[in-house]
Design an enzyme around this catalytic site. Structure first.
Site, PDB file in Angstrom:
ATOM      1  N   GLU A   1       7.792  -1.341  59.312  1.00  0.00           N
ATOM      2  CA  GLU A   1       7.779   0.108  59.097  1.00  0.00           C
ATOM      3  C   GLU A   1       8.191   0.847  60.379  1.00  0.00           C
ATOM      4  O   GLU A   1       8.755   1.930  60.306  1.00  0.00           O
ATOM      5  CB  GLU A   1       6.396   0.586  58.631  1.00  0.00           C
ATOM      6  CG  GLU A   1       6.047   0.183  57.201  1.00  0.00           C
ATOM      7  CD  GLU A   1       6.750   1.039  56.128  1.00  0.00           C
ATOM      8  OE1 GLU A   1       6.990   2.235  56.351  1.00  0.00           O
ATOM      9  OE2 GLU A   1       7.054   0.472  55.057  1.00  0.00           O
TER      10      GLU A   1
ATOM     11  N   HIS B   1       8.095  -6.190  51.665  1.00  0.00           N
ATOM     12  CA  HIS B   1       8.731  -5.865  52.940  1.00  0.00           C
ATOM     13  C   HIS B   1       9.506  -7.069  53.517  1.00  0.00           C
ATOM     14  O   HIS B   1      10.424  -6.889  54.308  1.00  0.00           O
ATOM     15  CB  HIS B   1       7.680  -5.457  53.974  1.00  0.00           C
ATOM     16  CG  HIS B   1       7.157  -4.060  53.831  1.00  0.00           C
ATOM     17  ND1 HIS B   1       6.340  -3.664  52.807  1.00  0.00           N
ATOM     18  CD2 HIS B   1       7.359  -2.953  54.598  1.00  0.00           C
ATOM     19  CE1 HIS B   1       6.019  -2.384  52.966  1.00  0.00           C
ATOM     20  NE2 HIS B   1       6.632  -1.934  54.043  1.00  0.00           N
TER      21      HIS B   1
ATOM     22  N   ASP C   1       5.272   1.179  46.026  1.00  0.00           N
ATOM     23  CA  ASP C   1       4.856   0.306  47.122  1.00  0.00           C
ATOM     24  C   ASP C   1       4.198   1.198  48.173  1.00  0.00           C
ATOM     25  O   ASP C   1       4.220   2.430  48.054  1.00  0.00           O
ATOM     26  CB  ASP C   1       6.074  -0.433  47.706  1.00  0.00           C
ATOM     27  CG  ASP C   1       5.686  -1.397  48.820  1.00  0.00           C
ATOM     28  OD1 ASP C   1       4.630  -2.050  48.699  1.00  0.00           O
ATOM     29  OD2 ASP C   1       6.402  -1.468  49.841  1.00  0.00           O
ATOM     30  N   SER C   2       3.687   0.568  49.232  1.00  0.00           N
ATOM     31  CA  SER C   2       3.083   1.348  50.302  1.00  0.00           C
ATOM     32  C   SER C   2       4.144   2.027  51.168  1.00  0.00           C
ATOM     33  O   SER C   2       3.822   2.961  51.897  1.00  0.00           O
ATOM     34  CB  SER C   2       2.252   0.419  51.184  1.00  0.00           C
ATOM     35  OG  SER C   2       3.083  -0.603  51.704  1.00  0.00           O
TER      36      SER C   2
ATOM     37  N   CYS D   1       5.551 -10.531  50.006  1.00  0.00           N
ATOM     38  CA  CYS D   1       5.331  -9.106  50.278  1.00  0.00           C
ATOM     39  C   CYS D   1       6.711  -8.493  50.207  1.00  0.00           C
ATOM     40  O   CYS D   1       7.664  -9.056  50.766  1.00  0.00           O
ATOM     41  CB  CYS D   1       4.724  -8.912  51.667  1.00  0.00           C
ATOM     42  SG  CYS D   1       4.780  -7.193  52.250  1.00  0.00           S
TER      43      CYS D   1
ATOM     44  N   CYS E   1       4.944  -3.933  44.726  1.00  0.00           N
ATOM     45  CA  CYS E   1       4.018  -4.225  45.822  1.00  0.00           C
ATOM     46  C   CYS E   1       3.181  -5.440  45.423  1.00  0.00           C
ATOM     47  O   CYS E   1       2.438  -5.386  44.434  1.00  0.00           O
ATOM     48  CB  CYS E   1       3.124  -3.014  46.056  1.00  0.00           C
ATOM     49  SG  CYS E   1       1.775  -3.350  47.187  1.00  0.00           S
TER      50      CYS E   1
HETATM   51  N1  DGL Z   1       5.002  -4.305  50.425  1.00  0.00           N
HETATM   52  C1  DGL Z   1       3.663  -4.479  49.961  1.00  0.00           C
HETATM   53  C2  DGL Z   1       3.417  -5.839  49.390  1.00  0.00           C
HETATM   54  O1  DGL Z   1       4.306  -6.371  48.760  1.00  0.00           O
HETATM   55  C3  DGL Z   1       2.568  -3.874  50.800  1.00  0.00           C
HETATM   56  C4  DGL Z   1       2.554  -4.170  52.249  1.00  0.00           C
HETATM   57  C5  DGL Z   1       1.481  -3.414  52.983  1.00  0.00           C
HETATM   58  O2  DGL Z   1       1.447  -2.186  52.872  1.00  0.00           O
HETATM   59  O3  DGL Z   1       0.675  -4.050  53.672  1.00  0.00           O
HETATM   60  O4  DGL Z   1       2.351  -6.387  49.490  1.00  0.00           O
END
Ligand code: DGL
Length: 274
Positions: free
Chosen positions: A147, A181, A9-10, A179, A72
């Site tokens: 974050e 997150h 993931d990011s 997402c 992600c």
């Molecule tokens: N957590 C990621 C997702 O599911 C990426 C979020 C991001 O870096 O913008 O899309």
């Protein structure tokens, strides 16, 4: 050598998927990459997201992963084909996994701007459920605030109210946390939606789909696992980031329940990190 499950993931978000994988398969060894040097992905162009995915997946392949879980949604929405082409091993996606599990017709999706604009959730849900009405909302403020580490920040509540408004207006029955997150925001979101609206975390369906694959690759124990695995799953997993390790370990502690060992890696390095 046990099979290594690769996830990326990011940043912090994919840990919500890692946690589900650990919960269902406590014997498994995972390699998690958080590409924190380039977070957030969700405001990037499609070309950037695809070239980043290629680089990350090539790195995971060099580390010897035996299966890849897209942790992600943004990469899953815009670069699943890239991941499949580069991984050289089976790839499990979040979007298809959860689309197959939805059983209501008015569905909201909260996602990054890139995922929402791609229409990937709408297509995947319609493929399984043509009658569904899907309302996708891009949420640019969420990932930077998550974050930053303060899940109680008033700005998060304000953003959540704004992003939920069109979904509540459409009287959705389920909201997909599109997402990885966003499951970190579940307590906040649960306060802001009526109790009968389901908050759906795609990591659950994704981790369930991983089971038959692990079994087919010979990586599920034949006997039922003891309630207490010999060593906690995290000790058999590796967490790597492309940015500072300490800050990530600190932010990940609350979510994982223990402070993980995190190391910074260079994705360009031709050598194996382990
Ligand atoms: N957590 C990621 C997702 O599911 C990426 C979020 C991001 O870096 O913008 O899309």
């Amino acid at each position: 050598m046990p099979l290594l499950v690769g996830l990326f993931d990011s940043g912090l978000g994919g840990l919500t998927v890692l946690r589900q994988v650990h919960a269902l398969y406590p014997h498994s060894s995972c390699l998690y990459l958080g590409d924190t040097a380039r977070v957030p992905y969700g405001q990037r162009t499609t070309d950037e997201i695809r070239s980043i995915a290629a680089e990350v997946v090539q790195w995971l392949r060099r580390q010897g992963v035996g299966v890849l879980v897209m942790a992600c949604n943004t990469s899953n929405a815009l670069a699943l084909d890239v991941a499949v082409a580069e991984a050289g091993v089976p790839v499990v996606g979040l979007i298809d996994s959860v689309a197959a599990e939805l059983v209501v017709d008015r569905i909201g999706v909260l996602a990054t701007p890139a995922t929402a604009a791609s229409g990937a959730y709408r297509r995947a849900i319609h493929a399984c459920r043509p009658s569904a009405r899907v309302n996708e909302v891009g949420c640019p403020r969420f990932v930077p605030l998550i974050e930053a580490g303060d899940l109680e920040a008033p700005a998060l509540r304000e953003a959540a109210q704004d992003y939920l408004a069109p979904l509540l207006e459409a009287r959705v029955e389920a909201i997909v946390l599109g997402c990885t997150h966003y499951p970190l925001l579940r307590p906040l979101l649960a306060e802001l939606v009526p109790p009968d609206v389901q908050l759906v975390d795609p990591a659950v369906a994704t981790a369930q789909r991983l089971g038959p694959l692990l079994a087919s690759l010979g990586d599920l124990p034949e006997v039922e696992m003891p309630a207490e695995p010999e060593s906690p799953p995290l000790e058999r997993s590796h967490i790597c980031v492309t940015g500072p390790a300490d800050a990530f370990a600190e932010a990940a502690t609350a979510w994982l329940g223990t402070r993980p060992t995190v190391r910074t890696v260079s994705l360009q390095s031709p050598a194996r990190a382990f």
